[in-house]
Design an enzyme around this catalytic site. Sequence first.
Site, PDB file in Angstrom:
ATOM      1  N   ASP A 705       0.911  -1.066   0.052  1.00  0.00           N
ATOM      2  CA  ASP A 705       0.023  -0.006   0.081  1.00  0.00           C
ATOM      3  C   ASP A 705       0.870   1.162   0.028  1.00  0.00           C
ATOM      4  O   ASP A 705       2.059   1.041   0.157  1.00  0.00           O
ATOM      5  CB  ASP A 705      -0.912   0.141   1.305  1.00  0.00           C
ATOM      6  CG  ASP A 705      -1.958   0.900   0.911  1.00  0.00           C
ATOM      7  OD1 ASP A 705      -2.204   1.667   0.041  1.00  0.00           O
ATOM      8  OD2 ASP A 705      -3.088   0.693   1.779  1.00  0.00           O
TER       9      ASP A 705
HETATM   10  C1  BGC Z   1      -5.062   3.251   0.248  1.00  0.00           C
HETATM   11  C2  BGC Z   1      -5.093   2.105  -1.047  1.00  0.00           C
HETATM   12  C3  BGC Z   1      -4.934   3.000  -2.283  1.00  0.00           C
HETATM   13  C4  BGC Z   1      -3.694   3.936  -2.351  1.00  0.00           C
HETATM   14  C5  BGC Z   1      -3.535   4.699  -3.547  1.00  0.00           C
HETATM   15  C6  BGC Z   1      -3.911   4.045   0.193  1.00  0.00           C
HETATM   16  O1  BGC Z   1      -3.962   5.058   0.909  1.00  0.00           O
HETATM   17  O2  BGC Z   1      -5.047   2.504   1.204  1.00  0.00           O
HETATM   18  O3  BGC Z   1      -6.229   1.442  -0.863  1.00  0.00           O
HETATM   19  O4  BGC Z   1      -5.148   2.242  -3.477  1.00  0.00           O
HETATM   20  O5  BGC Z   1      -3.441   4.745  -1.273  1.00  0.00           O
HETATM   21  O6  BGC Z   1      -4.354   5.574  -3.816  1.00  0.00           O
END
Ligand code: BGC
Length: 924
Positions: A705
């Site tokens: 993530d």
């Molecule tokens: C989230 C993800 C997301 C990523 C990119 C993170 O804050 O937990 O689910 O895909 O950001 O935006």
Amino acid sequence: MTTYTLDWDAYTALARKTVAEGAVLLKNDNQTLPLAAGTTISAFGRNQFNYYKSGTGSGGMVNVSHVVSPLEALQHHSDLTLNQSLLDVYEAWLEDHPFDKGEGWAAEPWSQEEMPVTDEIVAGAASQSDVAIVMIGRTAGEDRDNTADPGSYLLTDVELTLIEKVSGAFPKTVVLLNVGNVIDMQWALDFNPSAILYGWQGGMEGGNALVDLLTGEVTPSGKLPDTIVRSLEAYPSTPYFGHEDRAIYKEDIYVGYRYFETFAKDDVLYPFGFGLSYTTFDVATETVDMTEQQVTLTVTVTNTGTHSGKEVVQVYLEKPQGKLGNPSRGLVAFAKTQLLETGQSETLTLTVPLTEYTSYDDAGVTGHKSSYVIEAGDYHLYVGTDVRTAAHVATQTIGQLQVIETLSENMAPVTAFDRLKPQQTETGYDVSYEATPLRTIDPEARRLAERPAERTYSDDQGLTLKDVSEGKTSLDVFLDQLTDEDLAAIVRGEGMNSPRVTPGTAAAFGGVTDRLTAFGIPAACCADGPSGIRMDIGTKAFSLPNGTLVASTFNVDLVADLFEMTGLELRKNGIDTLLGPGMNIHRHPLNGRNFEYFSEDPHLTGMMAVAQLDGMHRVGVTGTLKHLSANNQEFHRHDLDSIVSERALREIYLKGFEHAVKRGQAYAIMTTYGAVNGLWTAGLYDQNTRILRDEWGFDGVVMTDWWAKINAEGTDANRQQTATMVRSQNDLYMVVGEPGANPFEDDTLSSLADGTLTRAELLRSAANICQFILRSPVMERTLGQEATVDVTGLPEETDDLHEQAVTHQQLQSGVPIVFDELDTSTGSSHVFAVTAEETGMYHVTFEARSYAGELAQMPVTLFANNMPVATFTFNGTDGEWVTQTKDVFVFNPHNYFKLYFALGGLELKNITFTLTESFHMKNG
Ligand code: BGC
């Protein structure tokens, strides 16, 4: 070369159908619904003016040209009349109570102040109209959970009074819920409104679809993907939810209906799988055919009522308690009928594979530790239209224990805790506890013993990825040409808003340095997800219904068709993978991201993910399953340690992912921010290699993530331990600004140097990344074989450049352009004109601050003459002023610059343009 057509009208129609099939009718006394033609409606509740298309955070930032609210759809309906004088009252009140957007990332209010209604207003409305519709809205999202307070999980006093008064005055009151997840429903008992429709969050077509249901144009067929119970206290996970450091999963496998149907039936208000229709169905199980491999059931559904409609047949299994203990019900198959006219029948065939009969023995009590076993005893099958009323249809007696699959101990807890286990009584089951089996192996010693054989650098042989694609060389031979530095760079994703890929997207990966590009490795692109495509420069996209709504359709064919359209939209935008589906289990109703996820049930979750993947795979793009695993709370999400038994992981929290990998051929996965049993998932070898790849056969790419932490056992988690990440086969660190420069000072190269990371391990991840690329549209582009996507029916977008008052100024190198009280709220933009004395390359520095959390994402895009030139994504800064600099080429002496704020919460102080290389074209 393939040419696809993305028919926007068909896309819209499918989304509308999905919402209409996903909204769940919980109550419909006295045939309140459907509304007859000519009905006059009094619409209450301010939510009618601010319909929530989705929740908030990365999964909610889809820029959409227009969202159809239920109010708009009602107003446009020719056979319905709205009580205009009531609307006038609301509109006047709203002038002094405008919509509160909040401060942006994780700081939006979860509801809006409601207008108090007087008895006079309600009585007046009742005298002028036939039916009342009360609309209640809630949102929630990433980085901030729901709370157990009025305005979030609970209704506010003003809302309660509204429902009470309206339900008292109108013989027919429909409460329409525009919510991301289940909310408290005690008010339904207290005030007894005649109809309740859970509309979830339906994306841009939400309003149209809800009105299709209200009018009976479509008969409801949505079913609850979660149990609705009397109170939050009834959830066994409540005492362990919302803590800073640890979440102990004491309820074990008894999540959602698995708990309530076993131990606490009386707590249930609306059971899992429940949802009403305007018609009635007869559901008759015709045959149950049991073989050693599977059970096949044929079930005939007949429409016995007066409306056409669809019904969902659900098959539940009750396993014997055996030594392991089991919930009294588990969903093992479901199927939805076609649209059945009155009197029409359809016979559905449902198959339950033997694997659904198994339980995982993490303790060894059956004599077969780390195995999926079928214990001896009676296995009862139930068929019906919700978990509670499903009727017994067959019993299969298994004479002796069968071992179906022997695996090995992985991800087991190290912290001692007791877990729930049923204790049989004369009338049912009591809650009892047993000690959870703890880890018995040394994962690090095991990992070391399993390291791949070392490989050496072959020097540049002049091979490109194209040669691999054309079968001229193997991927391994190709990758052996990469230096250690190249390999250290390839495991870094570039983002957010990498200039190498579609503007405004979350990351580029693969060809993220000039050297990697020279080897013919293109930069693949990923974008949020899951409910539509997020492009932070403001590019418009289709806003889909949320995950919970999608699951409530119980219609895998429809979901696959819808996501085929999304696949085409991804292709059209040059995106290889959507960052979704979100697949975490609804362990607790307060999780802020439940709206992105499907259900409390792993089977339904898995099948919905398979359906989405099937749709996207039809057109050669994919989705990234997230978040592996146990991402069930937003509070302190990057430091939270989820303490879970191996059995609960395997049977509940990993199971949906397993289906998506084995049945859905997933080839992209995102890990979580947090830890499971002490190890942060971004470096969790037992999960990312042993279970995912060795057991399930996954051969794709795993990414962290965004800005996740990683740890090796016994060390504090941080963003530097990429060697641990690579060793685990989490292939990509998401994200850094400049992969070639190692801005986070990660330890990949230093670990190679000291031997704790091997080149072979790095090559393994490089291969996973390249395998992804080889099967993605970005490779077709590299080979000159890219499919084209013709879009038909897309409405024209408006350009806001000329709609704003523009200030002009002279651009002076190094002198800040200062902004006073700039509106930086979500979706706002600011245009200013500058004349540059010198054209050329400039360092553009934004100085900004924010009080939002450290993982907040607040993107600002700088457009030059309506072209995006750079996006600066700020995270929370604790109120400190910070700067970010990017290079921008200023071509023209005269320029219109536009700032676009994709999410509020940022204060922008100034922008400084500093000339770094003059184009030597003096102005004038
Ligand atoms: C989230 C993800 C997301 C990523 C990119 C993170 O804050 O937990 O689910 O895909 O950001 O935006």
